[in-house]
Design a protein around this motif. Structure first.
Motif, short mmCIF file in Angstrom:
data_model
loop_
_atom_site.label_atom_id
_atom_site.label_comp_id
_atom_site.label_asym_id
_atom_site.label_seq_id
_atom_site.Cartn_x
_atom_site.Cartn_y
_atom_site.Cartn_z
N MET A 23 0.82 -1.20 0.00
CA MET A 23 0.00 0.00 0.00
C MET A 23 0.86 1.26 0.00
SD MET A 23 -3.01 -1.23 -0.02
CE MET A 23 -3.94 0.28 0.25
N GLY A 24 0.32 2.30 -0.59
CA GLY A 24 1.04 3.56 -0.63
C GLY A 24 0.12 4.74 -0.42
N TRP A 25 0.73 5.84 -0.02
CA TRP A 25 0.05 7.14 0.05
C TRP A 25 0.74 8.08 -0.94
CZ3 TRP A 25 -4.38 8.40 2.51
CH2 TRP A 25 -4.83 7.55 3.53
N PHE A 26 -0.07 8.82 -1.67
CA PHE A 26 0.40 9.81 -2.62
C PHE A 26 -0.32 11.11 -2.33
CE2 PHE A 26 2.73 7.14 -5.68
CZ PHE A 26 2.35 5.89 -5.23
N ARG A 27 0.17 12.20 -2.89
CA ARG A 27 -0.53 13.47 -2.74
C ARG A 27 -0.37 14.31 -3.98
NH1 ARG A 27 3.31 16.28 1.94
NH2 ARG A 27 5.11 16.74 0.60
N GLY B 214 -1.94 22.41 -9.11
CA GLY B 214 -0.97 22.80 -10.11
C GLY B 214 0.29 21.97 -10.15
N LYS B 215 0.32 20.90 -9.36
CA LYS B 215 1.52 20.07 -9.30
C LYS B 215 1.19 18.63 -9.67
CE LYS B 215 4.11 22.73 -5.88
NZ LYS B 215 4.90 22.66 -4.62
N GLU B 216 2.25 17.89 -9.99
CA GLU B 216 2.10 16.47 -10.30
C GLU B 216 1.83 15.70 -9.00
OE1 GLU B 216 2.51 16.76 -14.26
OE2 GLU B 216 2.70 14.77 -13.38
N ARG B 217 1.16 14.57 -9.15
CA ARG B 217 0.99 13.70 -8.00
C ARG B 217 2.34 13.15 -7.59
NH1 ARG B 217 -3.27 9.29 -9.13
NH2 ARG B 217 -1.60 8.50 -10.48
N GLU B 218 2.59 13.08 -6.30
CA GLU B 218 3.88 12.62 -5.82
C GLU B 218 3.72 11.55 -4.75
OE1 GLU B 218 6.14 15.77 -4.01
OE2 GLU B 218 4.67 16.12 -2.44
N PHE B 219 4.72 10.70 -4.69
CA PHE B 219 4.77 9.63 -3.70
C PHE B 219 5.02 10.23 -2.31
CE2 PHE B 219 5.85 5.65 -1.80
CZ PHE B 219 6.96 5.89 -0.99
N VAL B 220 4.34 9.66 -1.31
CA VAL B 220 4.53 10.10 0.07
C VAL B 220 5.15 8.98 0.92
CG1 VAL B 220 3.39 10.89 2.17
CG2 VAL B 220 2.63 11.75 -0.07
N ALA B 221 4.50 7.81 0.90
CA ALA B 221 4.97 6.72 1.75
C ALA B 221 4.40 5.40 1.24
CB ALA B 221 4.55 6.94 3.20
N GLU C 194 3.32 23.45 3.01
CA GLU C 194 3.62 22.74 1.77
C GLU C 194 3.12 21.30 1.75
OE1 GLU C 194 5.77 24.45 3.71
OE2 GLU C 194 7.73 23.45 3.82
N ASP C 195 2.59 20.83 2.88
CA ASP C 195 1.94 19.51 2.90
C ASP C 195 0.50 19.58 2.41
OD1 ASP C 195 3.61 18.91 6.01
OD2 ASP C 195 4.16 18.10 4.05
N THR C 196 0.01 20.77 2.16
CA THR C 196 -1.36 20.93 1.65
C THR C 196 -1.51 20.24 0.31
OG1 THR C 196 -1.71 23.02 2.81
CG2 THR C 196 -3.05 22.62 0.86
N ALA C 197 -2.48 19.35 0.22
CA ALA C 197 -2.70 18.56 -0.99
C ALA C 197 -3.90 17.66 -0.80
CB ALA C 197 -1.46 17.71 -1.31
N VAL C 198 -4.31 17.04 -1.88
CA VAL C 198 -5.25 15.91 -1.80
C VAL C 198 -4.41 14.65 -1.64
CG1 VAL C 198 -7.05 14.59 -2.95
CG2 VAL C 198 -6.96 17.08 -3.23
N TYR C 199 -4.72 13.87 -0.63
CA TYR C 199 -3.97 12.66 -0.33
C TYR C 199 -4.76 11.44 -0.78
CZ TYR C 199 -0.50 15.21 2.36
OH TYR C 199 0.53 16.05 2.73
N TYR C 200 -4.06 10.54 -1.46
CA TYR C 200 -4.66 9.34 -2.00
C TYR C 200 -3.96 8.09 -1.44
CZ TYR C 200 -6.29 12.57 -5.64
OH TYR C 200 -6.86 13.62 -6.33
#
Length: 119
Positions: A34-38, A42-49, A89-95
């Motif tokens: 499993m992973g979390w992304f955000r 205006g930015k690309e989706r990025e890997f979180v954990a 800067e952690d503001t985002a939609v988290y998936y």
């Protein structure tokens, strides 16, 4: 098919904490890594954990290392992301997302939950 549903997002002040949860339904949850992304506006989706199926190994983006902790409970079909010392800067939609293969494509995705960190 695995359905993923995130929850726990919200508005928090900088320095605060939030815990995101992702509940899985459908097929058995435990075989998936499993992973979390955000994705910020205006930015690309990025890997979180990420976390392996057995929870034996975790991986973090440098930007969150030491502040975020990913965990999972295979008995409850949930994966969580504890977020501490939040920054604007952690503001985002988290998936949350699931993959059958370490390093492979994530094939199941949730709809996302908004996290907003005010300064």
């Amino acid at each position: 098919q695995v359905q993923l549903l995130e929850s726990g997002g919200g508005l928090v002040q900088a320095g605060g904490s939030l815990t995101l949860s992702c509940a899985a339904s459908g097929r058995t949850f435990s075989p998936y890594h499993m992973g979390w992304f955000r994705q910020a506006p205006g930015k690309e989706r990025e890997f979180v954990a990420s976390i392996t199926r057995s929870a034996g190994s975790t991986n973090y983006a440098d930007s969150v290392k030491g502040r975020f902790t990913i965990s999972r409970d295979n008995a409850k079909n949930t994966v969580s992301l504890q977020m501490n010392t939040l920054k604007p800067e952690d503001t985002a939609v988290y998936y949350c997302a699931a993959t059958g293969t370490i390093g492979g494509p994530y094939i199941y995705w949730g709809q996302g939950t908004q996290v907003t960190v005010s300064s």
